[in-house]
Design a protein around this motif. Structure first.
Motif, PDB file in Angstrom:
ATOM      1  N   MET A 155      25.395  63.918  22.786  1.00  0.00           N
ATOM      2  CA  MET A 155      26.314  62.870  22.372  1.00  0.00           C
ATOM      3  C   MET A 155      27.634  63.584  22.102  1.00  0.00           C
ATOM      4  N   SER A 210      21.960  52.019  22.375  1.00  0.00           N
ATOM      5  CA  SER A 210      20.660  52.389  22.939  1.00  0.00           C
ATOM      6  C   SER A 210      19.613  52.508  21.841  1.00  0.00           C
ATOM      7  N   LEU A 234      25.313  55.333  22.644  1.00  0.00           N
ATOM      8  CA  LEU A 234      24.022  55.839  22.186  1.00  0.00           C
ATOM      9  C   LEU A 234      23.491  55.035  21.001  1.00  0.00           C
ATOM     10  N   GLY A 265      18.564  59.539  20.223  1.00  0.00           N
ATOM     11  CA  GLY A 265      18.244  59.373  21.641  1.00  0.00           C
ATOM     12  C   GLY A 265      16.813  58.962  21.918  1.00  0.00           C
ATOM     13  N   CYS A 306      16.878  61.630  15.263  1.00  0.00           N
ATOM     14  CA  CYS A 306      17.335  61.597  16.658  1.00  0.00           C
ATOM     15  C   CYS A 306      17.777  60.196  17.060  1.00  0.00           C
TER      16      CYS A 306
END
Length: 440
Positions: free
Chosen positions: A301, A369, A366, A133, A131
């Motif tokens: 995404m 991030s 992303l 995120g 993942c």
């Protein structure tokens, strides 16, 4: 029972249908030292145990697929220690462990408190190797639904999850955790478009969902005029029961028609996708307890839709159509027509979601991030495990900061979310011999 996982799943289902008590069923797995050709497997040297601050040693798993709990007591101890010490509650840990240990000794299991369940679900997200995120792991809203019993109660809770997660387009991460008694949701996501087999061998709709569509039709679901974008029903199965399907009310599904900021003809393709990605068939493996129905949502995404769902040749395969409408030379690969069409399709996805007011993020944002997440984890003394095949975005990977970073490996730590086999591969409907299912 002793055998491979498929065999034991089938036999367990048969025994449950025969109303055997769970406490009377014991499983023992074996791992062969030979490969499929009968040759000895190469041994892999054992890696040192991962240790994070305060002497916490998380339990490791050897696969992204769910497996048997080797020791409920060991897994409970490791999780509870992490749960309480990470939250600055070290004085609570030992008294709580004594309670849990006594329960395991008496019953073979224990019941997690809401705080344990909530923090464990968040750690599982933090540990999810595949993942991107994970920077948002602490924002997960945990819904404790272990008290619900029937399919109807589960379905109503899922409808509420959809409302909470959609949040009028400002998507919020939620997880709904149901009773850990083996109940399952057959769909891999709440929303999936049907894939119908046609007489000429083609697929109408999403080829990725052909098997689930077959199962829904076998269970009695029907559609009148079939289209490329028919939502499949939600299929829920309780332990020792046949699966049941229920249709999600269309008014609850926030759908996004796709159009392009420059190409007016793009609307003529009549493409669309749903706003809320809610994964519904993974197992939350937490402290020696496996929640087989624990659906969760985040947000998309854009490349998941534009570079995979609509572009993969085994999905909607839209790149040739889009390239021709743009007027690209598709006669040879070196014209890079696939790349150009791919970018324009992803531009359409981002533009459409933004105009519709549905939260979405591009792959550059992303991955930035994710790098912030990795830095935060390292500051806390925790290694970052990542599966590069999934962490690298499917377009322009070399332009993102994750491209040259292997992070700290790809070891699977618990708590975590693991894949489980498709329920129809092991389901026994209206009785039957388990051995026929075990060998399919």
């Amino acid at each position: 029972m002793c055998g491979n996982q498929g065999y034991m799943d089938a036999v367990r289902g048969y025994l449950q249908q025969a109303e055997w008590d769970e406490t009377a069923i014991r499983e023992e797995s074996f791992i062969s030292t030979l490969d499929d050709q009968g040759n000895a497997k190469k041994t892999t040297p054992l890696l040192p145990a991962i240790q994070i601050p305060s002497g916490i040693c998380p339990i490791e798993h050897d696969s992204f697929d769910v497996g048997l709990i080797s020791s409920v007591k060991d897994e409970a101890f490791a999780f509870l220690k992490q749960c309480y010490i990470e939250r600055g509650l070290s004085t609570v840990f030992l008294p709580r462990w004594e309670e849990v240990q006594a329960s395991i000794d008496e019953t073979g299991t224990y019941e997690q408190t809401f705080d344990e369940l909530a923090y464990g679900a968040k750690i599982a997200w933090r540990n999810s190797n595949r993942c991107l995120g994970r920077n948002f792991w602490q924002t997960l809203n945990v819904r404790d639904l272990r008290h619900l019993e029937t399919e109807s109660e589960m379905f109503q809770a899922i409808l509420e999850h959809i409302k909470l997660g959609t949040n009028n387009g400002d998507l919020r991460a939620n997880i709904s955790i149901f009773k850990p008694d083996g109940r399952k949701i057959w769909n891999d996501q709440y929303f999936r478009y049907a894939g119908y087999r046609q007489p000429d061998g083609t697929i109408l709709g999403d080829p990725g969902n052909v098997e689930l569509t077959d199962q829904a039709l076998k269970l009695g679901w029907t559609r009148g005029a079939r289209t490329r974008f028919d939502y499949l029903p939600l299929i829920i199965q309780l332990p020792n029961k046949d699966p049941h399907w229920i249709e999600i009310p269309p008014k609850l599904i926030m759908e996004v028609p796709l159009f392009h900021p420059r190409y007016q003809w793009f609307e003529e393709l009549e493409l669309k996708w749903y706003g809320l990605p809610a994964v519904s068939n993974m197992v939350l493996d937490l402290g020696g307890i496996q929640y087989t129905a624990a659906p969760f949502n985040g947000f998309y995404m854009s490349t998941e839709i534009g570079a995979r769902n609509f572009s993969d040749t085994y999905r909607y395969n839209m790149l040739p159509t889009i390239a021709k409408r743009i007027g690209l030379d598709c006669s040879q690969n070196m014209t890079l027509w696939k790349d150009l069409a791919l970018i324009e399709l992803n531009i359409a996805v981002l533009h459409s979601y933004k105009q519709r007011g549905v939260r979405i993020v591009d792959h550059h944002t992303l991955t930035d991030s994710f790098m912030s997440f990795a830095e935060n984890e390292h500051r806390c003394g925790r290694p970052v495990q990542a599966d590069r095949e999934y962490i690298l975005p499917p377009i322009s990977a070399s332009t993102t900061p994750v491209f040259t970073n292997n992070f700290d490996g790809n070891r699977k730590l618990k708590p975590n979310y693991f894949y489980q086999s498709d329920p129809w591969d092991t389901a026994i409907i209206n009785s039957g011999c388990p051995f026929s299912y075990a060998h399919n």
